[in-house]
Design a protein around this motif. Structure first.
Motif, short mmCIF file in Angstrom:
data_model
loop_
_atom_site.label_atom_id
_atom_site.label_comp_id
_atom_site.label_asym_id
_atom_site.label_seq_id
_atom_site.Cartn_x
_atom_site.Cartn_y
_atom_site.Cartn_z
N MET A 143 8.40 0.81 -23.15
CA MET A 143 8.45 2.11 -22.84
C MET A 143 9.36 2.51 -21.42
SD MET A 143 6.96 5.19 -22.85
CE MET A 143 5.52 4.92 -24.41
N LEU A 144 10.00 3.51 -21.25
CA LEU A 144 10.60 3.85 -20.21
C LEU A 144 9.88 4.23 -19.04
CD1 LEU A 144 13.26 6.58 -21.43
CD2 LEU A 144 13.60 3.93 -21.30
N LYS A 145 10.43 3.80 -17.81
CA LYS A 145 9.86 4.04 -16.62
C LYS A 145 10.91 4.60 -15.70
CE LYS A 145 6.96 -0.41 -16.63
NZ LYS A 145 6.87 -1.51 -16.06
N SER A 146 10.37 5.72 -14.93
CA SER A 146 11.05 6.63 -13.91
C SER A 146 11.19 5.58 -12.63
CB SER A 146 10.51 7.80 -13.75
OG SER A 146 11.18 8.53 -12.75
N MET A 147 12.40 5.75 -12.02
CA MET A 147 12.31 5.16 -10.65
C MET A 147 11.74 6.05 -9.61
SD MET A 147 15.71 2.83 -10.36
CE MET A 147 16.84 3.83 -11.01
N THR A 148 11.33 7.27 -9.94
CA THR A 148 10.67 8.07 -9.09
C THR A 148 9.10 8.08 -9.17
OG1 THR A 148 12.65 9.84 -9.03
CG2 THR A 148 10.49 10.44 -8.35
N GLY A 149 8.58 7.64 -8.09
CA GLY A 149 7.08 7.94 -8.05
C GLY A 149 6.27 7.72 -6.57
N TYR A 150 5.12 7.94 -6.70
CA TYR A 150 4.16 7.93 -5.46
C TYR A 150 2.89 7.27 -5.87
CZ TYR A 150 1.33 9.33 -1.60
OH TYR A 150 0.49 9.34 -0.38
N GLY A 151 2.72 6.16 -5.06
CA GLY A 151 1.28 5.82 -5.43
C GLY A 151 0.46 5.48 -3.96
N ARG A 152 -0.88 5.75 -3.83
CA ARG A 152 -1.55 5.75 -2.79
C ARG A 152 -2.69 4.93 -2.95
NH1 ARG A 152 -5.47 7.67 0.64
NH2 ARG A 152 -4.87 7.83 2.83
N ALA A 153 -3.41 4.13 -2.02
CA ALA A 153 -4.50 3.25 -1.97
C ALA A 153 -5.03 3.18 -0.74
CB ALA A 153 -4.72 2.19 -2.79
N SER A 154 -6.40 3.47 -0.60
CA SER A 154 -7.24 3.27 0.70
C SER A 154 -8.47 2.43 0.35
CB SER A 154 -7.56 4.53 1.49
OG SER A 154 -7.95 4.18 2.86
N GLN A 155 -8.86 1.45 1.09
CA GLN A 155 -10.20 0.91 1.15
C GLN A 155 -10.53 0.32 2.46
OE1 GLN A 155 -10.13 -2.41 -1.76
NE2 GLN A 155 -8.71 -1.33 -2.98
N SER A 156 -11.98 0.27 2.50
CA SER A 156 -12.52 0.04 3.69
C SER A 156 -13.63 -1.11 3.45
CB SER A 156 -13.66 1.21 4.53
OG SER A 156 -12.61 2.36 4.63
N ASN A 157 -13.46 -2.18 4.39
CA ASN A 157 -14.80 -3.04 4.46
C ASN A 157 -15.54 -3.12 5.70
OD1 ASN A 157 -13.12 -4.19 6.41
ND2 ASN A 157 -12.23 -5.82 5.21
N ALA A 158 -16.32 -3.95 6.01
CA ALA A 158 -17.03 -3.67 7.13
C ALA A 158 -16.32 -3.89 8.45
CB ALA A 158 -18.07 -5.30 7.39
N SER A 159 -15.05 -4.08 8.63
CA SER A 159 -14.49 -4.18 9.77
C SER A 159 -13.23 -3.48 9.90
CB SER A 159 -14.16 -5.51 10.16
OG SER A 159 -13.25 -6.43 9.29
N HIS A 160 -12.65 -3.21 8.80
CA HIS A 160 -11.28 -2.21 8.81
C HIS A 160 -11.21 -1.34 7.71
CE1 HIS A 160 -10.35 -6.18 11.01
NE2 HIS A 160 -9.65 -5.39 11.55
N THR A 161 -10.04 -0.46 7.66
CA THR A 161 -9.86 0.32 6.64
C THR A 161 -8.25 0.46 6.63
OG1 THR A 161 -11.58 2.18 7.31
CG2 THR A 161 -9.58 2.78 6.14
N VAL A 162 -7.92 -0.07 5.45
CA VAL A 162 -6.46 -0.24 5.07
C VAL A 162 -6.00 0.96 4.13
CG1 VAL A 162 -4.73 -1.67 4.11
CG2 VAL A 162 -6.61 -2.90 5.45
N SER A 163 -4.81 1.67 4.51
CA SER A 163 -4.26 2.48 3.77
C SER A 163 -2.88 2.24 3.58
CB SER A 163 -4.50 3.95 4.36
OG SER A 163 -5.87 4.29 4.48
#
Length: 293
Positions: A1-21
Motif C-alpha cells: 500500500m502506498l504511503k504519503s510522506m506528508t503526515g501529522y501525528g500527536r500523542a499525549s499521556q500522563s502518569n503519576a508524576s509527568h505528562t508527555v506530549s
C-alpha cells in the motif's frame, strides 16, 4: 500500500508524576531526515527515539516536538568546599593574631564566601520515564502512519486514473503509427510525380527504397513496447508493500526518455500532439510521486 510522506501525528499521556506530549510532522524529502525539539534534560533519549522512528518511517523530513511537564527532573545540590573553607578560617586566625583583633566571625560571614559553595544540577535518571516517553512516541508514530496511509490511498486512486489516461495516449500513438509510413509514401509519390511530370513515370524501386528508409528511421515499435512495459511495472508498484517512491521516480524518467525519442522519430502532427499529452500526464504523475514514501 502506498504511503504519503506528508503526515501529522500527536500523542499525549500522563502518569503519576509527568505528562508527555509528542507531535510528529513529516513532509516529502529524498531521504529520512529527523529533527528533534525536546527538553534539554531528555536529549539523551534522542538516539533511542531516532531508532524507533527509523523502524517505522523510511523517507521524509521528520520534525519531532516533545514537551514534558510535572515533577522536575533536575535537582540542585550544594556542596561545601571544606578544604578552601579551612584555609579561610586559618587565614582569619592569622589575621587576628597578627593585628591583635578579635577573631570572632559569624555564619553570615562564611555564607558570603561564594567560592566556598558549589551548586550543581543532578539529573534524576529514571528508566520508567524513558519507557514512558518511548511509549508516547510509539502512539504518535501509529497516528502519523495512519494519516500517511490515508493520504496514500488518495494517491493510489489518483495515480491509477492518470495511468489509464497515459495508456490511452500510448494506444492512440500505437494505432496511428502504421499510417505515418503510408502517408509519407503518398506524399513522396506525389512530390516525385510532380517533379518528374515531364520526364516519365515515377521510378517505383527508388520510391520503395525511400519509403523503406523512412519506415526504418521512423519506427517507434521498440519505444512503444518499452513504454508500455514501464506503465505495467508502475501499476505493480502501486500495490507493492514498502517504499516505492524512488522506483516510481526512476520509471518516470525512463518513460520520459522513451516518449522524447518517439517525438523525435515520428514525423507526424497527430503523434506529436499525443506526445505532448503523454508528457503532460507524466509531469502530473511525477508531481504526485514526489510525495510517495
Amino acid at each position: 500500500m502506498l504511503k504519503s510522506m506528508t503526515g501529522y501525528g500527536r500523542a499525549s499521556q500522563s502518569n503519576a508524576s509527568h505528562t508527555v506530549s509528542i507531535e510528529i510532522r513529516t513532509v516529502n524529502h529524498r531521504y529520512l531526515d529527523i529533527t528533534f525539539h525536546s527538553p534539554r534534560q531528555l536529549l539523551y533519549l534522542e538516539e533511542a527515539m531516532k531508532r524507533a522512528i527509523k523502524s517505522t518511517l523510511q523517507r521524509g523530513m521528520v520534525t519531532v516536538q516533545l514537551t514534558l511537564s510535572g515533577e522536575p527532573l533536575i535537582r540542585n545540590e550544594v556542596r561545601v568546599n571544606w578544604q578552601l573553607l579551612d584555609q579561610y578560617v586559618e587565614s582569619f586566625k592569622q589575621i587576628a593574631e597578627r593585628y591583635h583583633i578579635p577573631a570572632d566571625y559569624h555564619i553570615n560571614d562564611v555564607v558570603q564566601l561564594g567560592d566556598v559553595f558549589e551548586v550543581s544540577s543532578v539529573y534524576q535518571a529514571s528508566s520508567a520515564l524513558d519507557d514512558f516517553v518511548l511509549s508516547v512516541l510509539e502512539q504518535a508514530l501509529y497516528n502519523i502512519q495512519d494519516m500517511r496511509l490515508q493520504e496514500g490511498r488518495h494517491l493510489h486512486e489518483d495515480l491509477g486514473k492518470r495511468l489509464k489516461e497515459l495508456e490511452q495516449s500510448v494506444r492512440d500513438i500505437r494505432h496511428h503509427a502504421p499510417q505515418v509510413v503510408e502517408e509519407y509514401r503518398k506524399r513522396l509519390n506525389q512530390r516525385m510525380t510532380e517533379f518528374l511530370a515531364n520526364s516519365g513515370p515515377v521510378d517505383q524501386a527508388r520510391l520503395l527504397n525511400e519509403v523503406a528508409f523512412f519506415s526504418d528511421k521512423a519506427n517507434i515499435d521498440e519505444e512503444l513496447t518499452r513504454l508500455s512495459s514501464h506503465i505495467q511495472q508502475f501499476y505493480s508498484f502501486l500495490n507493492e508493500d514498502g517504499p516505492v517512491g524512488r522506483k516510481m521516480d526512476f520509471l518516470i524518467q525512463e518513460m520520459n526518455r522513451e516518449i522524447n525519442t518517439i517525438g523525435s522519430k515520428a514525423n507526424d502532427i497527430h503523434i506529436a500532439r499525443q506526445v505532448v499529452e503523454v508528457k503532460s500526464h507524466l509531469e502530473k504523475i511525477r508531481e504526485q510521486v514526489q510525495n510517495i514514501e
